[in-house]
Structure formats: C-alpha cells, structure tokens
Motif scaffolding. Structure first.
Motif, PDB file in Angstrom:
ATOM      1  N   ALA A   1       0.803  -1.222   0.000  1.00 19.31           N
ATOM      2  CA  ALA A   1       0.000   0.000   0.000  1.00 19.31           C
ATOM      3  C   ALA A   1       0.838   1.275   0.000  1.00 19.31           C
ATOM      4  CB  ALA A   1      -0.929   0.006   1.215  1.00 19.31           C
ATOM      5  N   ILE A   2       2.169   1.146  -0.055  1.00 21.34           N
ATOM      6  CA  ILE A   2       3.041   2.326   0.012  1.00 21.34           C
ATOM      7  C   ILE A   2       2.870   3.204  -1.217  1.00 21.34           C
ATOM      8  CG2 ILE A   2       5.456   3.059  -0.152  1.00 21.34           C
ATOM      9  CD1 ILE A   2       6.195   0.791   1.719  1.00 21.34           C
ATOM     10  N   ASP A   3       2.722   4.503  -0.998  1.00 22.81           N
ATOM     11  CA  ASP A   3       2.751   5.509  -2.069  1.00 22.81           C
ATOM     12  C   ASP A   3       4.045   6.287  -1.874  1.00 22.81           C
ATOM     13  OD1 ASP A   3       2.511   7.779  -3.681  1.00 22.81           O
ATOM     14  OD2 ASP A   3       0.331   7.840  -3.477  1.00 22.81           O
ATOM     15  N   VAL A   4       5.067   5.948  -2.642  1.00 23.28           N
ATOM     16  CA  VAL A   4       6.392   6.491  -2.395  1.00 23.28           C
ATOM     17  C   VAL A   4       6.451   8.004  -2.592  1.00 23.28           C
ATOM     18  CG1 VAL A   4       7.245   6.101  -4.756  1.00 23.28           C
ATOM     19  CG2 VAL A   4       8.851   6.143  -2.818  1.00 23.28           C
ATOM     20  N   GLU A   5       5.664   8.541  -3.534  1.00 26.11           N
ATOM     21  CA  GLU A   5       5.696   9.983  -3.769  1.00 26.11           C
ATOM     22  C   GLU A   5       5.141  10.746  -2.568  1.00 26.11           C
ATOM     23  OE1 GLU A   5       7.280  11.359  -6.178  1.00 26.11           O
ATOM     24  OE2 GLU A   5       7.753   9.410  -7.050  1.00 26.11           O
ATOM     25  N   VAL A   6       4.086  10.226  -1.979  1.00 33.83           N
ATOM     26  CA  VAL A   6       3.538  10.840  -0.762  1.00 33.83           C
ATOM     27  C   VAL A   6       4.547  10.716   0.378  1.00 33.83           C
ATOM     28  CG1 VAL A   6       1.736  10.660   1.007  1.00 33.83           C
ATOM     29  CG2 VAL A   6       1.143  10.460  -1.416  1.00 33.83           C
TER      30      VAL A   6
ATOM     31  N   THR B   1      14.330  -5.803   7.567  1.00 33.06           N
ATOM     32  CA  THR B   1      15.401  -4.801   7.620  1.00 33.06           C
ATOM     33  C   THR B   1      15.168  -3.701   6.598  1.00 33.06           C
ATOM     34  OG1 THR B   1      17.036  -6.421   8.376  1.00 33.06           O
ATOM     35  CG2 THR B   1      17.882  -4.436   7.326  1.00 33.06           C
ATOM     36  N   ALA B   2      14.801  -4.083   5.379  1.00 25.93           N
ATOM     37  CA  ALA B   2      14.550  -3.101   4.323  1.00 25.93           C
ATOM     38  C   ALA B   2      13.347  -2.229   4.659  1.00 25.93           C
ATOM     39  CB  ALA B   2      14.325  -3.816   2.987  1.00 25.93           C
ATOM     40  N   LEU B   3      12.313  -2.836   5.246  1.00 24.08           N
ATOM     41  CA  LEU B   3      11.133  -2.067   5.651  1.00 24.08           C
ATOM     42  C   LEU B   3      11.503  -1.085   6.757  1.00 24.08           C
ATOM     43  CD1 LEU B   3       8.108  -1.491   5.545  1.00 24.08           C
ATOM     44  CD2 LEU B   3       7.751  -3.414   7.123  1.00 24.08           C
TER      45      LEU B   3
ATOM     46  N   VAL C   1      15.079   8.194  -0.221  1.00 23.12           N
ATOM     47  CA  VAL C   1      13.801   7.518   0.015  1.00 23.12           C
ATOM     48  C   VAL C   1      13.456   6.612  -1.166  1.00 23.12           C
ATOM     49  CG1 VAL C   1      11.328   7.836   0.415  1.00 23.12           C
ATOM     50  CG2 VAL C   1      12.967   9.375   1.501  1.00 23.12           C
ATOM     51  N   LYS C   2      13.678   7.105  -2.382  1.00 27.08           N
ATOM     52  CA  LYS C   2      13.408   6.287  -3.569  1.00 27.08           C
ATOM     53  C   LYS C   2      14.279   5.032  -3.579  1.00 27.08           C
ATOM     54  CE  LYS C   2      11.920  10.048  -6.619  1.00 27.08           C
ATOM     55  NZ  LYS C   2      12.252  10.860  -7.829  1.00 27.08           N
ATOM     56  N   ASN C   3      15.552   5.208  -3.236  1.00 22.83           N
ATOM     57  CA  ASN C   3      16.465   4.058  -3.207  1.00 22.83           C
ATOM     58  C   ASN C   3      16.041   3.049  -2.138  1.00 22.83           C
ATOM     59  OD1 ASN C   3      18.005   5.168  -5.252  1.00 22.83           O
ATOM     60  ND2 ASN C   3      19.538   6.045  -3.868  1.00 22.83           N
ATOM     61  N   ALA C   4      15.619   3.561  -0.986  1.00 18.27           N
ATOM     62  CA  ALA C   4      15.163   2.666   0.089  1.00 18.27           C
ATOM     63  C   ALA C   4      13.916   1.910  -0.346  1.00 18.27           C
ATOM     64  CB  ALA C   4      14.890   3.470   1.356  1.00 18.27           C
ATOM     65  N   TYR C   5      13.049   2.580  -1.087  1.00 16.62           N
ATOM     66  CA  TYR C   5      11.824   1.934  -1.584  1.00 16.62           C
ATOM     67  C   TYR C   5      12.158   0.842  -2.598  1.00 16.62           C
ATOM     68  CZ  TYR C   5       7.280   1.315  -3.847  1.00 16.62           C
ATOM     69  OH  TYR C   5       6.133   0.782  -4.366  1.00 16.62           O
TER      70      TYR C   5
END
Length: 393
Positions: A258-263, A377-379, A309-313
């Motif tokens: 359900a993640i919205d990375v832009e938000v 860990t990634a989350l 944040v994008k890289n983490a996603y």
C-alpha cells in the motif's frame, strides 16, 4: 534474575565516584532512569526494567538507558534556550579572554622564540574563535534537533541489530546440519576404508570437512554472541547480562503493497532532521554569504533525501521479490521431501537420498526466514527514511 539484584539495572551515566567504585570492584550505586517515575505506568516501568527484550521496547530503552542519550541530555543543558547570538557571544568572550591572557616576551628573554611562537599561536586561535562567532548559525534548538537525530539513529541501529541477531540465529541451523552431514560422511568413509573400499586420503578429506564445518559453526556462534552483547549494551544492560531476546515481528506485506512512495517522499522531507537544522541555520544566518551557503546546502540535502527515500523503496521491493522467491523454493522443497518419503517407503531411494532432501528443506526453510528478516530490515530502513533519517549526503 532481576536487573536490580547484584549489578546495575541499566548502564546509565555514572558519576565519577560510581566509576571509581566500579574500577575498584565495588558494586556501583544504581542510577535513575532519564525520565521521572510518572513518565510511564508502573507496568511499563516493570516491562522496561526486566531482563526481557521486546522489539517494541527499543525506542523507550534507548531513551531511558543509552549512555550516549543520557550524556546528550546532560550536555544539552549548556545550550537549552540559547539563541545563535548567545552562542556567538560565547565565542567572542572566549576570544577576548584568550587575548587578555597572551604575554609577549621581551627582546632579551632567553626563551624569546618559543614564547613568541606561543603568543602568536594564541592570537590565531582567538581569531578563529571570532570567525566561528561571526559564522555561527547554531542555537539551542538546532543542538536539540541534533541530539534527537542521534537518538533516532541509535534506535534504528538497535532495531537492525535485533533483526540481525535473529538472522544469525536462524543461520546456525544450517551450519549445525552441515556438521552432522560432515560427520556422517566421515563415518561412512571410515567404514568404507575398513572394508577396503576407500583410501586413507578420502578419510582424511572427510575429517578435514568435519573440522571446517565445526570451525564455521563456532565462528558463527561467536559472531552471534557479539551481536547480542552490542545490542544489550546499547539498551543499558551491563556486560554479560542474561537477556531473553524475543522474536522480531513479521514484515507487513499488505503495508508494503500500500506504500505511495511519492507521498512518503514529501513526508520524509518534512520530517528530516538534517533539513530542519539547515532551515533553522538559514533563519539564524547573520550575513548574506552565510545564508547563501546554507540555502545551497538545503537545496542539495533536499534532493539527496528524496533520492534516498526512492532508493530505500526500490531496495524494499527487491527484498520483497526475494522473499516471494524464497517462499516458492520452500514450498517446492516441502513437496520434494514429501515425494521422497513415499519413494523411501517404496524402496526406490536410499536413506541417504532422503536425508539430502531433508537437508534441502532445512536450507530452504532457513533461507525463507533469513529473507523474511532481510525484508524486515529493508522495511525498517524505509520507514526510518520517511520518519526523519533519510540520508542527505
């Protein structure tokens, strides 16, 4: 065993007297937690003070008992409520005091050269202090943000250590099975040699494999113990404390989907500690050049944080894919073992063949659990990026 019996309840900041007593082998006086008694319920305090570590307790344990956080709390008293001008004035006063203490030597002084060098060095130090005062943009609020950021980073590190502890624990099962398999192969080689069906070289090779497998297991156990000690010391337990480390939560796959990375990027920029500090420095800048430097810094930090944040996603999605593949491999290994059990009963495969399928299932099961922990860990990395710790450099 209660933490309050026989040793420090927590590794808190000690007074000089307590530290001296510790060095002499005396039992130090138990120090108070960072927060007052009314900060938590009696049940919550009891939970924090027992020798059981729950994943959800880490943030509170770091806040109450971590020595770095405790020291930062003491140090903050020197900056609390101070403006950037107040801090600049302290630089100026230090420079003034240093200049007033300078003593210039007479021409006929026997140590003229060394004393003159010392005086000139003090002048340079005083000039540097004045320059620091002119360029200072920090205030008590920025210092507080820096300490809050350090505390958050410590919580994140402790959470990652706890995940790593369980990942290493899971891996022990495969290493222990490798020892068992190596020992079985060695015994088989000895039997074959006794029957004249194997050379001594084969027996020696199998013996070496046993030694190597045991060494790998021993190394892994040592690494696991180090991880546990590092984690427990961070959370305030004394060295060697017997702590019951409970399992970490499973990653929430629905939440990830359900993640919205832009938000989340916008939220991450609002929460970012470094950006907050730089924004405050822009407000505090006393000259146009300093303000322009801080504004450039802010722009670069903002862009870098967004990328972080994008890289983490993307890493989170990669780990999720790895988890799904590990799950498929595990289900396949279960199916193959079930089929092998039927073939073993029918006499079409040997017990050794069946044992290899058992080992394959164990390996797949450990891989699945390890991948699940990698996903957690990634989350964790992604959530901390959103909650203020996205890298800005």
């Amino acid at each position: 065993m209660s933490k309050g019996v026989g040793f420090l309840k927590r590794n808190k900041v000690l007074s000089a007297a307590c530290a001296a007593a510790l060095c002499m082998g005396a039992v130090p006086v138990q120090a108070a937690a960072a927060s007052p008694e009314f900060a938590y319920t009696e049940e919550k305090w009891a939970s924090l003070e027992d020798n059981v570590l729950e994943y959800g307790e880490i943030a509170d344990l770091i806040h109450e008992y971590n020595t770095t956080v405790q020291q930062n709390l003491l140090d903050y008293n020197d900056y609390k409520g101070k403006s950037s001008l107040d801090i600049s004035k302290e630089y100026y006063n230090s420079a003034k005091d240093m200049l007033e203490r300078i003593e210039y030597p007479e021409d006929d002084d026997a140590s003229y050269a060394s004393r003159l060098s010392s005086a000139l060095s003090s002048e340079i130090q005083a000039e540097n202090l004045v320059e620091q005062g002119d360029n200072n943009v920090d205030d008590g609020e920025i210092v507080k943000l820096g300490y809050d950021m350090e505390e958050a980073e410590l919580v994140k590190q402790a959470e990652q250590l706890m995940i790593s502890y369980w990942s290493q624990t899971e891996s022990l099962a495969v290493l222990e099975d490798a020892v068992t398999q190596a020992e079985n192969s060695y015994e088989a080689a000895v039997t074959k040699k006794a029957a004249g069906m194997a050379a001594q070289a084969e027996v020696d090779s199998m013996a070496e494999a046993v030694t190597t497998a045991k060494a790998s297991l021993l190394t892994a156990k040592g690494s696991l113990e180090k991880t546990k000690e590092q984690l427990c010391l961070m959370l305030g337990w004394p060295y060697g404390a017997e702590v019951d480390i409970k399992e970490v939560p499973q990653p929430d796959l629905e939440k990830i989907g359900a993640i919205d990375v832009e938000v989340d990027i916008e939220t991450a920029l609002e929460n970012n500690y470094s950006l907050k500090m730089t924004a405050k420095r822009i407000e505090n800048a006393q000259s146009a050049s300093v303000r322009e430097t801080q504004e450039r810094t802010y722009k670069n930090q903002k862009e870098t944080a967004s990328t972080s944040v994008k890289n983490a996603y993307n890493s989170l999605l990669s780990e999720k894919s790895g988890y799904e593949q590990a799950l498929e491999s595990y289900e396949l290994a279960k199916t193959e073992l079930s089929a092998s059990a039927a073939r073993l009963q029918a006499g079409t495969i040997t017990a050794k063949d069946y044992a290899s399928k058992e080992s394959a299932l164990l390996s797949a099961e450990v891989s699945l659990k390890t991948q699940e922990l990698s996903l957690l860990t990634a989350l964790n990395e992604y959530e901390w990026a959103v909650n203020g710790l996205a890298s800005v450099s």
